[in-house]
Write a protein that holds these residues in place. Structure first.
Motif, PDB file in Angstrom:
ATOM      1  N   GLN A  46       0.822  -1.210   0.000  1.00 56.70           N
ATOM      2  CA  GLN A  46       0.000   0.000   0.000  1.00 56.70           C
ATOM      3  C   GLN A  46       0.862   1.269   0.000  1.00 56.70           C
ATOM      4  O   GLN A  46       0.459   2.274  -0.550  1.00 56.70           O
ATOM      5  CB  GLN A  46      -0.890   0.036   1.245  1.00 56.70           C
ATOM      6  CG  GLN A  46      -1.895  -1.069   1.332  1.00 56.70           C
ATOM      7  CD  GLN A  46      -3.162  -0.737   0.587  1.00 56.70           C
ATOM      8  OE1 GLN A  46      -3.462   0.406   0.302  1.00 56.70           O
ATOM      9  NE2 GLN A  46      -3.907  -1.764   0.247  1.00 56.70           N
ATOM     10  N   TYR A  47       1.998   1.195   0.670  1.00 57.51           N
ATOM     11  CA  TYR A  47       2.859   2.361   0.854  1.00 57.51           C
ATOM     12  C   TYR A  47       4.278   2.005   0.450  1.00 57.51           C
ATOM     13  O   TYR A  47       4.748   0.905   0.753  1.00 57.51           O
ATOM     14  CB  TYR A  47       2.847   2.802   2.327  1.00 57.51           C
ATOM     15  CG  TYR A  47       1.471   3.098   2.852  1.00 57.51           C
ATOM     16  CD1 TYR A  47       0.852   4.307   2.581  1.00 57.51           C
ATOM     17  CD2 TYR A  47       0.778   2.165   3.621  1.00 57.51           C
ATOM     18  CE1 TYR A  47      -0.416   4.578   3.062  1.00 57.51           C
ATOM     19  CE2 TYR A  47      -0.491   2.428   4.106  1.00 57.51           C
ATOM     20  CZ  TYR A  47      -1.083   3.637   3.819  1.00 57.51           C
ATOM     21  OH  TYR A  47      -2.338   3.905   4.294  1.00 57.51           O
ATOM     22  N   GLY A  51      -2.065   7.121   4.966  1.00 56.98           N
ATOM     23  CA  GLY A  51      -0.698   7.609   4.960  1.00 56.98           C
ATOM     24  C   GLY A  51      -0.660   9.121   5.018  1.00 56.98           C
ATOM     25  O   GLY A  51      -1.677   9.795   5.178  1.00 56.98           O
ATOM     26  N   TYR A  52       0.547   9.631   4.873  1.00 57.53           N
ATOM     27  CA  TYR A  52       0.757  11.074   4.874  1.00 57.53           C
ATOM     28  C   TYR A  52       0.629  11.623   3.452  1.00 57.53           C
ATOM     29  O   TYR A  52       0.637  10.856   2.487  1.00 57.53           O
ATOM     30  CB  TYR A  52       2.140  11.378   5.472  1.00 57.53           C
ATOM     31  CG  TYR A  52       2.179  11.127   6.966  1.00 57.53           C
ATOM     32  CD1 TYR A  52       1.719  12.087   7.851  1.00 57.53           C
ATOM     33  CD2 TYR A  52       2.640   9.926   7.482  1.00 57.53           C
ATOM     34  CE1 TYR A  52       1.739  11.873   9.220  1.00 57.53           C
ATOM     35  CE2 TYR A  52       2.662   9.695   8.848  1.00 57.53           C
ATOM     36  CZ  TYR A  52       2.212  10.677   9.712  1.00 57.53           C
ATOM     37  OH  TYR A  52       2.216  10.453  11.062  1.00 57.53           O
ATOM     38  N   PRO A  53       0.517  12.925   3.303  1.00 57.41           N
ATOM     39  CA  PRO A  53       0.357  13.507   1.969  1.00 57.41           C
ATOM     40  C   PRO A  53       1.460  13.131   0.974  1.00 57.41           C
ATOM     41  O   PRO A  53       1.221  13.109  -0.228  1.00 57.41           O
ATOM     42  CB  PRO A  53       0.361  15.021   2.237  1.00 57.41           C
ATOM     43  CG  PRO A  53      -0.162  15.151   3.630  1.00 57.41           C
ATOM     44  CD  PRO A  53       0.379  13.940   4.357  1.00 57.41           C
ATOM     45  N   ASP A  54       2.640  12.776   1.483  1.00 55.83           N
ATOM     46  CA  ASP A  54       3.726  12.379   0.582  1.00 55.83           C
ATOM     47  C   ASP A  54       3.595  10.926   0.118  1.00 55.83           C
ATOM     48  O   ASP A  54       4.464  10.401  -0.575  1.00 55.83           O
ATOM     49  CB  ASP A  54       5.092  12.620   1.220  1.00 55.83           C
ATOM     50  CG  ASP A  54       5.349  11.768   2.465  1.00 55.83           C
ATOM     51  OD1 ASP A  54       4.480  10.961   2.848  1.00 55.83           O
ATOM     52  OD2 ASP A  54       6.433  11.926   3.049  1.00 55.83           O
ATOM     53  N   GLY A  55       2.504  10.244   0.532  1.00 49.86           N
ATOM     54  CA  GLY A  55       2.271   8.871   0.115  1.00 49.86           C
ATOM     55  C   GLY A  55       2.904   7.831   1.018  1.00 49.86           C
ATOM     56  O   GLY A  55       2.706   6.635   0.825  1.00 49.86           O
ATOM     57  N   MET A  56       3.660   8.267   1.998  1.00 55.64           N
ATOM     58  CA  MET A  56       4.338   7.346   2.912  1.00 55.64           C
ATOM     59  C   MET A  56       3.452   7.057   4.126  1.00 55.64           C
ATOM     60  O   MET A  56       2.595   7.855   4.488  1.00 55.64           O
ATOM     61  CB  MET A  56       5.660   7.947   3.404  1.00 55.64           C
ATOM     62  CG  MET A  56       6.630   8.263   2.294  1.00 55.64           C
ATOM     63  SD  MET A  56       7.141   6.754   1.470  1.00 55.64           S
ATOM     64  CE  MET A  56       8.652   7.298   0.747  1.00 55.64           C
TER      65      MET A  56
END
Length: 191
Positions: free
Chosen positions: A12-13, A37-42
């Motif tokens: 997923q991440y 996740g966070y806005p950076d996709g992580m």
């Protein structure tokens, strides 16, 4: 694909590989819209969980309706515009999480494993007496370090599966701060 089971075995991440110890818990809770996740996709699995994040996780994890308490919150440090305002408000209204004081919530403060397990246990509707709590906690090398105010809650969470996905089954680590991966595994173990 309607009615199909969610595929929890794909990454997923980018920072949670399929081989990561908590990847299936993180993926499952993400598929259920409990985690994001966070806005950076992580996902940042080793990042410490904040009190605001924990409120959001348990309210979503226990499927609590946030619309009924959206305006009830009165903490000075959680304005209506705060991303977790409604989750914190609902968590407080349901007595799952409390402020640090009557008017301070400390949404960005890290949460200990004792606090995380206590919060999660408050969503479990089953009794836990002191004798049973002591018996459960005595199975762990550090069970005696669980503070007296949290012993029954921590034991209830453990008894309901909160630590079944832990890498080291000998320790609770009650005073350590909880990581996002650990909180995910704890919550998935319970719900």
């Amino acid at each position: 694909m309607t009615g199909a089971a969610a595929d929890i075995n794909h990454q997923q991440y980018p920072d949670v590989f399929d081989s990561y110890w908590a990847s299936s818990d993180i993926n499952r809770l993400t598929e259920q819209c409990v985690l994001e996740g966070y806005p950076d996709g992580m996902f940042k699995p080793n990042r410490k969980v904040s009190r605001a994040e924990m409120a959001a996780m348990v309210v979503k994890g226990y499927n609590l309706d946030i619309t009924s308490n959206a305006n009830a919150l009165t903490f000075k440090d959680v304005p209506y515009s705060h991303w977790a305002h409604d989750y914190i408000s609902k968590g407080v209204a349901e007595d799952m999480i409390a402020g640090k004081t009557n008017d301070i919530f400390a949404p960005n403060e890290n949460i200990s494993r004792t606090e995380a397990l206590t919060i999660m246990a408050k969503g479990i509707n089953c009794p836990m007496d002191c004798t049973k709590a002591d018996e459960i906690l005595s199975r762990y090398k550090d069970g005696s370090s669980v503070p007296s105010w949290a012993r029954r809650h921590v034991a209830k969470a453990i008894d309901n599966g909160a630590l079944k996905h832990e890498r080291n089954q000998d320790f609770i680590r009650p005073n350590d701060n909880t990581t996002r991966a650990e909180a995910s595994a704890m919550l998935q173990g319970i719900i």
